[in-house]
Design a protein around this motif. Sequence first.
Motif, PDB file in Angstrom:
ATOM      1  N   TYR A 106       0.714  -1.218   0.009  1.00 47.39           N
ATOM      2  CA  TYR A 106       0.162   0.125  -0.112  1.00 47.39           C
ATOM      3  C   TYR A 106       0.758   1.307   0.043  1.00 47.39           C
ATOM      4  CZ  TYR A 106      -3.652   3.469   1.840  1.00 47.39           C
ATOM      5  OH  TYR A 106      -4.540   4.361   1.718  1.00 47.39           O
ATOM      6  N   THR A 108       0.884   4.968   0.005  1.00 46.96           N
ATOM      7  CA  THR A 108      -0.450   5.772   0.568  1.00 46.96           C
ATOM      8  C   THR A 108      -0.236   7.445  -0.159  1.00 46.96           C
ATOM      9  OG1 THR A 108       1.070   6.872   2.510  1.00 46.96           O
ATOM     10  CG2 THR A 108      -0.205   4.743   2.957  1.00 46.96           C
ATOM     11  N   ARG A 128      -2.024  -0.910  -3.678  1.00 45.82           N
ATOM     12  CA  ARG A 128      -3.058  -0.002  -3.316  1.00 45.82           C
ATOM     13  C   ARG A 128      -2.114   1.155  -3.719  1.00 45.82           C
ATOM     14  NH1 ARG A 128      -7.360   1.526   1.330  1.00 45.82           N
ATOM     15  NH2 ARG A 128      -7.916   3.772   0.370  1.00 45.82           N
ATOM     16  N   GLY A 130      -2.599   5.198  -2.755  1.00 48.33           N
ATOM     17  CA  GLY A 130      -3.479   6.111  -2.174  1.00 48.33           C
ATOM     18  C   GLY A 130      -3.649   7.574  -2.654  1.00 48.33           C
ATOM     19  N   VAL A 154      -5.760  -1.152  -6.353  1.00 50.03           N
ATOM     20  CA  VAL A 154      -6.829  -0.233  -6.075  1.00 50.03           C
ATOM     21  C   VAL A 154      -6.019   1.356  -6.072  1.00 50.03           C
ATOM     22  CG1 VAL A 154      -8.190   0.883  -4.269  1.00 50.03           C
ATOM     23  CG2 VAL A 154      -8.040  -1.611  -4.527  1.00 50.03           C
ATOM     24  N   ASN A 156      -6.804   5.207  -5.796  1.00 49.51           N
ATOM     25  CA  ASN A 156      -7.487   6.096  -5.450  1.00 49.51           C
ATOM     26  C   ASN A 156      -7.521   7.396  -6.159  1.00 49.51           C
ATOM     27  OD1 ASN A 156      -7.063   4.363  -2.820  1.00 49.51           O
ATOM     28  ND2 ASN A 156      -8.908   5.293  -2.514  1.00 49.51           N
ATOM     29  N   PHE A 175     -10.425   4.886  -9.206  1.00 48.99           N
ATOM     30  CA  PHE A 175     -11.323   6.081  -8.740  1.00 48.99           C
ATOM     31  C   PHE A 175     -11.028   7.511  -9.456  1.00 48.99           C
ATOM     32  CE2 PHE A 175     -11.758   2.853  -5.645  1.00 48.99           C
ATOM     33  CZ  PHE A 175     -13.166   2.750  -5.434  1.00 48.99           C
ATOM     34  N   SER A 268     -19.161   1.762   2.165  1.00 47.71           N
ATOM     35  CA  SER A 268     -18.533   3.262   1.952  1.00 47.71           C
ATOM     36  C   SER A 268     -19.727   3.974   1.613  1.00 47.71           C
ATOM     37  CB  SER A 268     -17.546   3.300   0.793  1.00 47.71           C
ATOM     38  OG  SER A 268     -18.202   2.795  -0.492  1.00 47.71           O
ATOM     39  N   THR A 272     -17.926   6.236  -5.413  1.00 48.92           N
ATOM     40  CA  THR A 272     -16.536   6.625  -5.734  1.00 48.92           C
ATOM     41  C   THR A 272     -15.846   6.740  -4.615  1.00 48.92           C
ATOM     42  OG1 THR A 272     -17.641   9.179  -4.971  1.00 48.92           O
ATOM     43  CG2 THR A 272     -17.815   8.475  -7.648  1.00 48.92           C
ATOM     44  N   THR A 273     -15.954   5.945  -3.567  1.00 48.22           N
ATOM     45  CA  THR A 273     -15.170   5.847  -2.332  1.00 48.22           C
ATOM     46  C   THR A 273     -14.705   4.328  -2.145  1.00 48.22           C
ATOM     47  OG1 THR A 273     -15.860   8.039  -1.494  1.00 48.22           O
ATOM     48  CG2 THR A 273     -14.841   6.394  -0.022  1.00 48.22           C
ATOM     49  N   PHE A 274     -13.468   4.246  -2.071  1.00 46.97           N
ATOM     50  CA  PHE A 274     -13.187   2.676  -1.917  1.00 46.97           C
ATOM     51  C   PHE A 274     -13.499   2.223  -0.514  1.00 46.97           C
ATOM     52  CE2 PHE A 274      -9.990  -0.476  -0.808  1.00 46.97           C
ATOM     53  CZ  PHE A 274     -10.517  -1.699  -1.447  1.00 46.97           C
ATOM     54  N   SER A 275     -13.999   1.135  -0.235  1.00 44.34           N
ATOM     55  CA  SER A 275     -13.936   0.421   1.037  1.00 44.34           C
ATOM     56  C   SER A 275     -13.446  -1.220   1.058  1.00 44.34           C
ATOM     57  CB  SER A 275     -15.179   0.527   1.690  1.00 44.34           C
ATOM     58  OG  SER A 275     -15.242  -0.247   2.951  1.00 44.34           O
TER      59      SER A 275
END
Length: 339
Positions: A106, A108, A128, A130, A154, A156, A175, A268, A272-275
Amino acid sequence: MKKYIFLPLLFVSALCWGQAQFVVQNGNKTEVYTNINTAIENAVDGDTLYIPGGGFSLSSGNIYKSLHWVGVGHYPSETGATHASRITTAINLYDGCSGSSFEGIYFTGNFQIGIDADVTNITIKRCRIGGSITFRYNNNPTTPNLKTTVIECVINGSLTAKGAEGCSIQNSILFGTISYFKQSEFKHNAINANGSSSQVILNCESCLFINNAFGYENATNVYCTDCTLTNNVLAEAFPTNGSVTDGGGNFVSVGYGLSDVYTDLSGSNSVTTFSYDNDYSLKDPTWISSDGTTPIGIYGTATPYKTIPYYPHINAATVTDEVTNNQLGVDIEVQAQER
C-alpha cells in the motif's frame, strides 16, 4: 523456493522482538536489514526486496535502481496477523528503474514512473496507491511504448499517462480520471471516477476499453479520440462526446444507485469511495462478454481479481508468552496463492 522461507522467519522475528526486518535477495544470496533505507541503499539491480507488515517512511522516495518490491498485501482480511505493508513516502522512479515490479504494498501517496527519463516495463500488481499514478515524466515521449502493466490494484487517485503507449490496466478498481493514454488497453476494471466534477476519460487516443464496469452516474463523461468501448457495463447511456466507437456488447443505462451496478457498497455508501468491505462483483450475472461465458468486471477472467500477493503469506500466528525448556512456542499458518 529459497526466497519464500524468509517471509515466515521475518514475521516471527517481528512478533517475538518487535523488530521489523527487510530481506534483500539476489539469487541464493540473502541479506537482512532492520532499516528499509539501508536495505534499498545496499540492494543492486535485479534484487528482490521483501517488506514486512507495518508502515515505513523512506528517507527519500527517489529510486534509481531496478528492484522487485514484495509486501505481504494491503487487505485487512488477509493481513490480520502481519498488518499491511505500507510505504508512506511518495515514490519517484528515475532512469535506471526499468524492469522494476511492485506487489502487495500500500503506497499511501503518489506514484511517479519516470522523473528524468522514460522508465519502461514496470509491473504493479495487487497494490494500493492512495494518491495518483503518473506513467511518464513529460508529454514528449522518447520511448512511446512503455510496456507498463497495472493489475489487480486499487488506485484512489488519477491515472495520467502523458502520451504513453503500450500500457495495460487490468482487473483493477479505479477512482480517478484516466487521461492522455495512447494505444493502451483497459480490461476488466471497476472504473468509478466522479464524472460530474471531471471527465472519467480525458484525451485518450486509440485505446481499448473492454469488459469494464463504469459504476458512477456520470461515468460516460468521457472525451476520447478513436477509442473503442466493447462489452462494458455503463451506469448511463453510451458516451457521445469525442470519437468513441461502440464495439458492441455494451450494457448501457443500467442505473446508478448504490446497488445498481455492484453487489454491495455498504462499506462506503459511495460508488466513488473505496472500502475494503465493499463487494465489487457485478450485481447482474447476465452481464457477460461476447463469448457468452466471461462475466464483465474485475472477477470476470480466468485469472480474477485477488486480494493478496502471489508469494506465501501468513494467515495466523500464535506466540506463547512463556518459555518452556528454553524454547518459545510459535505456531505460524502460511498459505500460498496459486498465482
